[in-house]
Design a protein around this motif. Structure first.
Motif, PDB file in Angstrom:
ATOM      1  N   TYR A  22       0.919  -1.060   0.039  1.00 30.75           N
ATOM      2  CA  TYR A  22       0.191   0.227   0.195  1.00 30.75           C
ATOM      3  C   TYR A  22       0.932   1.238   0.107  1.00 30.75           C
ATOM      4  N   ILE A  29       2.271  -6.530   1.002  1.00 34.21           N
ATOM      5  CA  ILE A  29       1.110  -7.470   1.300  1.00 34.21           C
ATOM      6  C   ILE A  29       0.916  -8.619   0.414  1.00 34.21           C
ATOM      7  N   ALA A  48      -6.421 -16.610   6.728  1.00 36.99           N
ATOM      8  CA  ALA A  48      -7.039 -15.860   7.948  1.00 36.99           C
ATOM      9  C   ALA A  48      -7.038 -14.367   7.570  1.00 36.99           C
ATOM     10  N   SER A  49      -7.990 -13.623   8.340  1.00 38.90           N
ATOM     11  CA  SER A  49      -7.982 -12.299   8.381  1.00 38.90           C
ATOM     12  C   SER A  49      -6.778 -11.540   8.166  1.00 38.90           C
ATOM     13  N   GLY A  50      -6.808 -10.654   7.386  1.00 43.59           N
ATOM     14  CA  GLY A  50      -5.378  -9.773   7.178  1.00 43.59           C
ATOM     15  C   GLY A  50      -4.577 -10.385   6.462  1.00 43.59           C
ATOM     16  N   THR A  51      -4.656 -11.661   5.833  1.00 44.89           N
ATOM     17  CA  THR A  51      -3.585 -12.153   5.074  1.00 44.89           C
ATOM     18  C   THR A  51      -3.483 -11.675   3.554  1.00 44.89           C
ATOM     19  N   GLY A  52      -4.654 -10.756   3.129  1.00 48.04           N
ATOM     20  CA  GLY A  52      -4.458  -9.985   1.958  1.00 48.04           C
ATOM     21  C   GLY A  52      -5.192 -10.521   0.713  1.00 48.04           C
ATOM     22  N   LYS A  53      -6.349 -11.192   1.234  1.00 47.76           N
ATOM     23  CA  LYS A  53      -7.248 -11.823   0.290  1.00 47.76           C
ATOM     24  C   LYS A  53      -8.386 -10.699  -0.719  1.00 47.76           C
ATOM     25  N   SER A  54      -8.563  -9.624   0.168  1.00 43.77           N
ATOM     26  CA  SER A  54      -9.296  -8.448  -0.364  1.00 43.77           C
ATOM     27  C   SER A  54      -8.300  -7.856  -1.249  1.00 43.77           C
ATOM     28  N   THR A  55      -6.971  -7.527  -0.651  1.00 45.52           N
ATOM     29  CA  THR A  55      -5.978  -6.915  -1.737  1.00 45.52           C
ATOM     30  C   THR A  55      -5.687  -7.483  -2.964  1.00 45.52           C
ATOM     31  N   GLN A  99     -17.078  -7.487  -0.818  1.00 41.65           N
ATOM     32  CA  GLN A  99     -17.510  -7.971   0.424  1.00 41.65           C
ATOM     33  C   GLN A  99     -18.685  -6.965   0.803  1.00 41.65           C
ATOM     34  N   GLU A 181     -15.432 -13.137  -0.099  1.00 40.29           N
ATOM     35  CA  GLU A 181     -16.121 -13.374   1.249  1.00 40.29           C
ATOM     36  C   GLU A 181     -17.614 -12.916   1.190  1.00 40.29           C
TER      37      GLU A 181
HETATM   38  N1  LIG Z   1      -5.816   0.947   2.329  1.00 41.69           N
HETATM   39  C1  LIG Z   1      -4.694   0.217   2.913  1.00 41.69           C
HETATM   40  N2  LIG Z   1      -3.758   1.007   3.804  1.00 41.69           N
HETATM   41  C2  LIG Z   1      -2.720   0.197   4.221  1.00 41.69           C
HETATM   42  N3  LIG Z   1      -2.870  -1.036   4.627  1.00 41.69           N
HETATM   43  C3  LIG Z   1      -4.075  -1.721   4.381  1.00 41.69           C
HETATM   44  C4  LIG Z   1      -4.983  -1.002   3.462  1.00 41.69           C
HETATM   45  N4  LIG Z   1      -6.056  -2.214   3.271  1.00 41.69           N
HETATM   46  C5  LIG Z   1      -5.666  -3.091   3.777  1.00 41.69           C
HETATM   47  N5  LIG Z   1      -4.385  -3.041   4.469  1.00 41.69           N
HETATM   48  C6  LIG Z   1      -3.589  -4.148   5.109  1.00 41.69           C
HETATM   49  O1  LIG Z   1      -3.129  -5.170   4.249  1.00 41.69           O
HETATM   50  C7  LIG Z   1      -3.139  -6.500   4.965  1.00 41.69           C
HETATM   51  C8  LIG Z   1      -4.130  -7.526   3.991  1.00 41.69           C
HETATM   52  O2  LIG Z   1      -5.795  -6.667   4.258  1.00 41.69           O
HETATM   53  P1  LIG Z   1      -6.850  -7.490   3.584  1.00 41.69           P
HETATM   54  O3  LIG Z   1      -8.108  -6.619   3.625  1.00 41.69           O
HETATM   55  O4  LIG Z   1      -6.489  -7.619   1.981  1.00 41.69           O
HETATM   56  O5  LIG Z   1      -6.824  -8.810   4.055  1.00 41.69           O
HETATM   57  P2  LIG Z   1      -7.971 -10.019   4.338  1.00 41.69           P
HETATM   58  O6  LIG Z   1      -7.313 -11.189   4.024  1.00 41.69           O
HETATM   59  O7  LIG Z   1      -8.918  -9.539   3.217  1.00 41.69           O
HETATM   60  O8  LIG Z   1      -8.794  -9.640   5.549  1.00 41.69           O
HETATM   61  P3  LIG Z   1     -10.325  -9.904   6.017  1.00 41.69           P
HETATM   62  O9  LIG Z   1     -10.508 -11.281   5.956  1.00 41.69           O
HETATM   63  O10 LIG Z   1     -10.432  -9.483   7.340  1.00 41.69           O
HETATM   64  O11 LIG Z   1     -10.902  -9.177   5.102  1.00 41.69           O
HETATM   65  C9  LIG Z   1      -3.682  -6.025   6.320  1.00 41.69           C
HETATM   66  O12 LIG Z   1      -2.661  -6.011   7.172  1.00 41.69           O
HETATM   67  C10 LIG Z   1      -4.389  -4.726   6.109  1.00 41.69           C
HETATM   68  O13 LIG Z   1      -4.143  -3.956   7.407  1.00 41.69           O
END
Ligand SMILES: Nc1ncnc2c1ncn2[C@@H]1O[C@H](COP(=O)(O)OP(=O)(O)OP(=O)(O)O)[C@@H](O)[C@H]1O
Length: 239
Positions: A22, A29, A48-55, A99, A181
């Motif tokens: 980011y 990420i 798991a939550s925060g592993t970067g799936k949405s990214t 989501q 999700e």
């Molecule tokens: N806009 C942003 N700026 C900086 N860091 C971000 C941003 N969006 C997400 N992150 C960070 O990137 C990492 C991955 O986030 P992401 O939302 O992709 O995870 P996720 O696996 O989809 O989580 P969840 O299951 O909770 O939705 C996390 O550490 C989050 O804090």
């Protein structure tokens, strides 16, 4: 060469040396050296939550731009396209369910879905009888009553909004459907029924499916499953 053989050779998604951090951070990420999804394959990406799936989903749908590396969808390099080309490509070839669904709450269900058809380059088809039939078929497959078409999408239950978001994503018969999700707000029975319908529609349309979730119980519905923590070559602090 037969059409079937051609389809086997082409990949739906190819990721090469894909990295993303980011803005304002130096921490990757996403760092995926190489990954492929076959045409019409249904893939479950878990983590798991925060592993970067949405990214990762936002990178694949062109909402985020990689720091480096390439994303190729159906032999076309998304990462080489201008913003405008990317929007057009997405509207024509990819269906995305975010989501938060991203429905426009003050528009009716019908208008939300028609808008997707319009952006997908098929504005004239909206008046077409075949379009109406396809829309009604999708609603039926997703167990949504046709009466809902005239309701504002903001008035619907979360479960109904979710299915409208799927109908909107599928209306242009995309080659790739990306779903982030979507079942977390559904009970077990509704979730299994939703998954069965989703799989049947993707098979009927020959759409590749990338479905991200932390809920491992959904895995059995898919052709392949990928653990994002394994795919993603992030440097980990020594324990
Ligand atoms: N806009 C942003 N700026 C900086 N860091 C971000 C941003 N969006 C997400 N992150 C960070 O990137 C990492 C991955 O986030 P992401 O939302 O992709 O995870 P996720 O696996 O989809 O989580 P969840 O299951 O909770 O939705 C996390 O550490 C989050 O804090």
């Amino acid at each position: 060469m037969q059409q079937d053989n051609l389809a086997e050779l082409q990949s739906a998604v190819v990721l090469e040396q894909l990295r993303f951090a980011y803005d304002g951070t130096r921490t990757d990420i996403i760092n995926i050296p190489e990954w492929r999804l076959n045409m019409a394959e249904k893939c479950f990406v878990f983590g798991a939550s925060g592993t970067g799936k949405s990214t990762l989903m936002n990178l694949l749908s062109g909402v985020l731009k990689p720091t480096s590396g390439t994303i190729t969808l159906f032999d076309q390099e998304l990462t080489a396209m201008s913003a405008r080309q990317k929007d057009q490509f997405r509207a024509q070839h990819i269906g995305v369910v975010f989501q938060q669904f991203n429905l426009i709450p003050y528009l009716s269900v019908a208008e939300n879905i028609q808008l997707a058809a319009w952006f997908g380059g098929k504005p004239r088809l909206i008046q077409d009888e075949a379009f109406t039939q396809r829309l009604l078929g999708l609603l039926d497959a997703l167990k949504l009553k046709p009466e809902l078409l005239q309701r504002s999408s903001g008035e619907l239950s979360v479960g109904q909004q979710q299915r409208v978001a799927i109908a909107r994503a599928l209306i242009n018969e995309p080659e790739l459907l990306i779903v982030d999700e979507p079942t977390s707000s559904l009970d077990t029975h509704a979730r299994n029924s939703f998954m069965k319908h989703l799989m049947a529609i993707c098979s009927a349309q020959n759409s590749a499916l990338l479905f991200v979730s932390h809920d491992l119980s959904l895995q059995s519905h898919f052709d392949v499953a990928v653990d994002l923590a394994e795919l993603n070559q992030l440097e980990r602090a020594p324990s």
